[in-house]
Design an enzyme around this catalytic site. Structure first.
Site, PDB file in Angstrom:
ATOM      1  N   ASP A  90     -47.284   2.366 -38.153  1.00  0.00           N
ATOM      2  CA  ASP A  90     -47.608   0.972 -38.435  1.00  0.00           C
ATOM      3  C   ASP A  90     -48.977   0.979 -39.118  1.00  0.00           C
ATOM      4  O   ASP A  90     -50.008   1.183 -38.475  1.00  0.00           O
ATOM      5  CB  ASP A  90     -47.632   0.191 -37.112  1.00  0.00           C
ATOM      6  CG  ASP A  90     -48.146  -1.235 -37.287  1.00  0.00           C
ATOM      7  OD1 ASP A  90     -48.652  -1.565 -38.383  1.00  0.00           O
ATOM      8  OD2 ASP A  90     -48.057  -2.008 -36.318  1.00  0.00           O
ATOM      9  N   LYS A 143     -52.827  -8.450 -45.547  1.00  0.00           N
ATOM     10  CA  LYS A 143     -53.974  -7.812 -44.880  1.00  0.00           C
ATOM     11  C   LYS A 143     -54.689  -6.860 -45.835  1.00  0.00           C
ATOM     12  O   LYS A 143     -55.594  -6.134 -45.448  1.00  0.00           O
ATOM     13  CB  LYS A 143     -53.509  -7.045 -43.643  1.00  0.00           C
ATOM     14  CG  LYS A 143     -52.964  -7.964 -42.539  1.00  0.00           C
ATOM     15  CD  LYS A 143     -52.546  -7.149 -41.343  1.00  0.00           C
ATOM     16  CE  LYS A 143     -51.680  -7.910 -40.372  1.00  0.00           C
ATOM     17  NZ  LYS A 143     -52.407  -8.846 -39.523  1.00  0.00           N
ATOM     18  N   GLN A 178     -53.156  -2.175 -40.181  1.00  0.00           N
ATOM     19  CA  GLN A 178     -54.627  -2.228 -40.120  1.00  0.00           C
ATOM     20  C   GLN A 178     -55.293  -1.054 -40.815  1.00  0.00           C
ATOM     21  O   GLN A 178     -56.511  -0.887 -40.714  1.00  0.00           O
ATOM     22  CB  GLN A 178     -55.095  -2.310 -38.654  1.00  0.00           C
ATOM     23  CG  GLN A 178     -54.655  -3.556 -37.952  1.00  0.00           C
ATOM     24  CD  GLN A 178     -55.068  -4.832 -38.678  1.00  0.00           C
ATOM     25  OE1 GLN A 178     -56.003  -4.845 -39.483  1.00  0.00           O
ATOM     26  NE2 GLN A 178     -54.366  -5.916 -38.417  1.00  0.00           N
ATOM     27  N   CYS A 187     -51.605 -10.367 -30.018  1.00  0.00           N
ATOM     28  CA  CYS A 187     -50.231  -9.820 -30.047  1.00  0.00           C
ATOM     29  C   CYS A 187     -50.201  -8.409 -29.490  1.00  0.00           C
ATOM     30  O   CYS A 187     -49.493  -7.527 -30.020  1.00  0.00           O
ATOM     31  CB  CYS A 187     -49.656  -9.827 -31.458  1.00  0.00           C
ATOM     32  SG  CYS A 187     -49.518 -11.454 -32.166  1.00  0.00           S
ATOM     33  N   HIS A 202     -49.075  -3.277 -31.434  1.00  0.00           N
ATOM     34  CA  HIS A 202     -48.894  -4.713 -31.679  1.00  0.00           C
ATOM     35  C   HIS A 202     -47.471  -5.065 -31.229  1.00  0.00           C
ATOM     36  O   HIS A 202     -46.575  -4.229 -31.295  1.00  0.00           O
ATOM     37  CB  HIS A 202     -49.048  -4.932 -33.189  1.00  0.00           C
ATOM     38  CG  HIS A 202     -49.069  -6.343 -33.652  1.00  0.00           C
ATOM     39  ND1 HIS A 202     -47.928  -7.081 -33.827  1.00  0.00           N
ATOM     40  CD2 HIS A 202     -50.098  -7.155 -34.012  1.00  0.00           C
ATOM     41  CE1 HIS A 202     -48.251  -8.293 -34.276  1.00  0.00           C
ATOM     42  NE2 HIS A 202     -49.560  -8.360 -34.397  1.00  0.00           N
TER      43      HIS A 202
HETATM   44  N1  PMP Z   1     -49.088  -4.294 -36.642  1.00  0.00           N
HETATM   45  C1  PMP Z   1     -50.400  -4.455 -36.550  1.00  0.00           C
HETATM   46  C2  PMP Z   1     -51.246  -3.315 -36.063  1.00  0.00           C
HETATM   47  C3  PMP Z   1     -50.988  -5.672 -36.891  1.00  0.00           C
HETATM   48  O1  PMP Z   1     -52.302  -5.841 -36.781  1.00  0.00           O
HETATM   49  C4  PMP Z   1     -50.163  -6.723 -37.350  1.00  0.00           C
HETATM   50  C5  PMP Z   1     -50.739  -8.074 -37.743  1.00  0.00           C
HETATM   51  N2  PMP Z   1     -51.659  -8.580 -36.848  1.00  0.00           N
HETATM   52  C6  PMP Z   1     -48.792  -6.496 -37.462  1.00  0.00           C
HETATM   53  C7  PMP Z   1     -48.299  -5.273 -37.106  1.00  0.00           C
HETATM   54  C8  PMP Z   1     -47.847  -7.553 -37.933  1.00  0.00           C
HETATM   55  O2  PMP Z   1     -48.074  -7.860 -39.270  1.00  0.00           O
HETATM   56  P1  PMP Z   1     -47.314  -9.099 -39.941  1.00  0.00           P
HETATM   57  O3  PMP Z   1     -47.510 -10.264 -39.033  1.00  0.00           O
HETATM   58  O4  PMP Z   1     -48.015  -9.252 -41.260  1.00  0.00           O
HETATM   59  O5  PMP Z   1     -45.887  -8.720 -40.082  1.00  0.00           O
END
Ligand code: PMP
Length: 406
Positions: free
Chosen positions: A200, A226, A203, A364, A123
């Site tokens: 990270d 999430k 997910q 993203c 991401h």
């Molecule tokens: N890493 C991953 C794999 C994600 O899916 C996301 C959210 N889509 C993020 C990081 C970022 O999370 P946040 O916007 O809640 O900081």
């Protein structure tokens, strides 16, 4: 293991009773954010209703209670993650801030020519913070590729590790492909080379049992929103010995022992990394989300999502022109797809008219989109409250719209 009672679960999520264009909402955008169960909503309301007070500040009753709730949440999160020291749990605003904290602060310990290993399926929040620190400190970023199923190239990963590698930052589960990466194996390999690993977990946290000690992770980052919790709260788990060596990320109140114009002595962990007033109401509500996950059983949720994934994927594949991205074995319940050459937004808009919420676009993850040779995908992702009836309705909707888009 008993099956999930989805009817009972759904009753706990008020948002699921919404109607969209006259249709029952079918919420399949759980990768972006999950809906919120009543105990979490109640905790947020109660936090403002009659018990709002700043934490770690006052001798008065309300402040003492607020501090106790926040620190109890820290203990709970530490236990949930399998960490043996709650000082290793730092509250942040989300995965993004957790990663920025490590990139900036652990990155400050790196020297010109040191290397950071990322993967092609990260991401943006696990790419850009590393680019910023790499630029500032003259570091090199190396990127592990993957095959067409979305499985990381572990041979390439091993060959990238060397004495200059200082950190590997890898997603536990891809937010586009659903691939569950072999993070325990990657951590063991990285440690052999003397590198730390940030996982990270955005997910993974609501879909698989995470044990930071069993993984031997150095850093594990995730977002509350999430995992059925409130927005604006995140967690960074960090190994104590690394956190001790790292300089503070931000300066301000809460993160100091003493301040004078001659210099400042920083607070001990975890407060060294928690400058300013936190969202103490949200943190207390996160405890309710963790309790909800524990009571529901993350393994049971995972088994339910896996069945939904298999059922839905098989039927989707029968639809003319369907292109599914991400077929790694054991993947998580995230389905990225395109219908023929139709733009993802068109598919998403048509599904919305039928009450079905999916995500469209690059998610993203632009470098991954480039690897897949597309500008975006449609993404359907499942959570504890999704049902087989919803899967049938989703398939029915896809069958209906596919000829319009072909
Ligand atoms: N890493 C991953 C794999 C994600 O899916 C996301 C959210 N889509 C993020 C990081 C970022 O999370 P946040 O916007 O809640 O900081």
């Amino acid at each position: 293991m008993t099956a999930l009672d989805t009817a009972d679960i759904r009753r706990q999520f008020p948002a699921l009773s919404r109607k969209i264009y006259g249709h029952e909402l079918i919420y399949l955008d759980n990768t972006a954010t999950t809906q919120t169960p009543s105990p979490v909503i109640d905790a947020i309301r109660d936090g403002y209703l009659d018990s709002k007070a700043n934490v770690h500040r006052g001798v008065h009753t309300l402040s003492q209670e607020a501090t106790a709730r926040q620190e109890a949440t820290r203990e709970l999160v530490a236990r949930y993650l399998g960490a043996d020291d709650s000082a290793e749990v730092i509250f942040t605003r989300g995965t993004t801030e957790s990663i920025n904290l490590v990139a900036s602060s652990y990155g400050a310990l790196m020297n010109e020519g040191d290397e950071i290993v990322l993967t092609v399926m990260e991401h943006h929040s696990n790419i850009v913070p590393w680019q910023l620190i790499a630029e500032r400190r003259g570091l090199k970023i190396r990127v592990v590729g993957m095959d067409d199923r979305g499985v990381l190239d572990l041979d390439a990963f091993r060959s990238m590790l060397n004495e200059r590698t200082r950190i590997v930052a890898v997603t536990h589960v891809s937010n586009v492909l659903g691939t569950v990466n072999p993070v325990a194996e990657m951590i063991a390999e990285a440690h052999k080379a003397g590198a730390a690993v940030l996982v990270d977990g955005a997910q993974a946290i609501a879909h698989t049992k995470v044990d930071v000690k069993a993984l031997d992770a150095d850093f594990y980052a995730f977002s509350s929103h999430k995992m059925y919790g409130p927005c604006g709260i995140g967690v960074l788990y960090g190994r104590r010995e690394l956190l001790e060596k790292m300089p503070p990320y931000q300066g301000g109140g809460e993160m100091i022992k003493t301040v004078s114009f001659g210099g400042t002595v920083f607070a001990d962990l975890p407060f060294k990394f928690e400058a300013g007033t936190p969202d103490f109401v949200g943190i207390a509500a996160l405890a309710k989300a963790v309790e909800w996950l524990e009571a529901t059983g993350v393994e049971r949720i995972a088994a339910h999502e896996e069945q939904l994934l298999e059922y839905t994927t098989e039927r989707m594949a029968e639809i003319e022109g369907m292109r599914i991205f991400g077929t790694a074995p054991g993947k998580s319940a995230i389905i990225s797809f395109l219908i023929g050459n139709a733009h993802s937004y068109d598919t998403g808009l048509l599904l919305d008219k039928l009450g079905i919420a999916v995500r469209t676009g690059h998610h993203c993850a632009q470098p991954l989109m480039e690897r897949l040779g597309v500008s975006g995908t449609v993404r359907a992702s499942m959570a504890a409250y999704n049902t087989f009836e919803e899967a049938d309705a989703f398939i029915g909707a896809l069958r209906r719209i596919a000829p319009m888009l072909a």
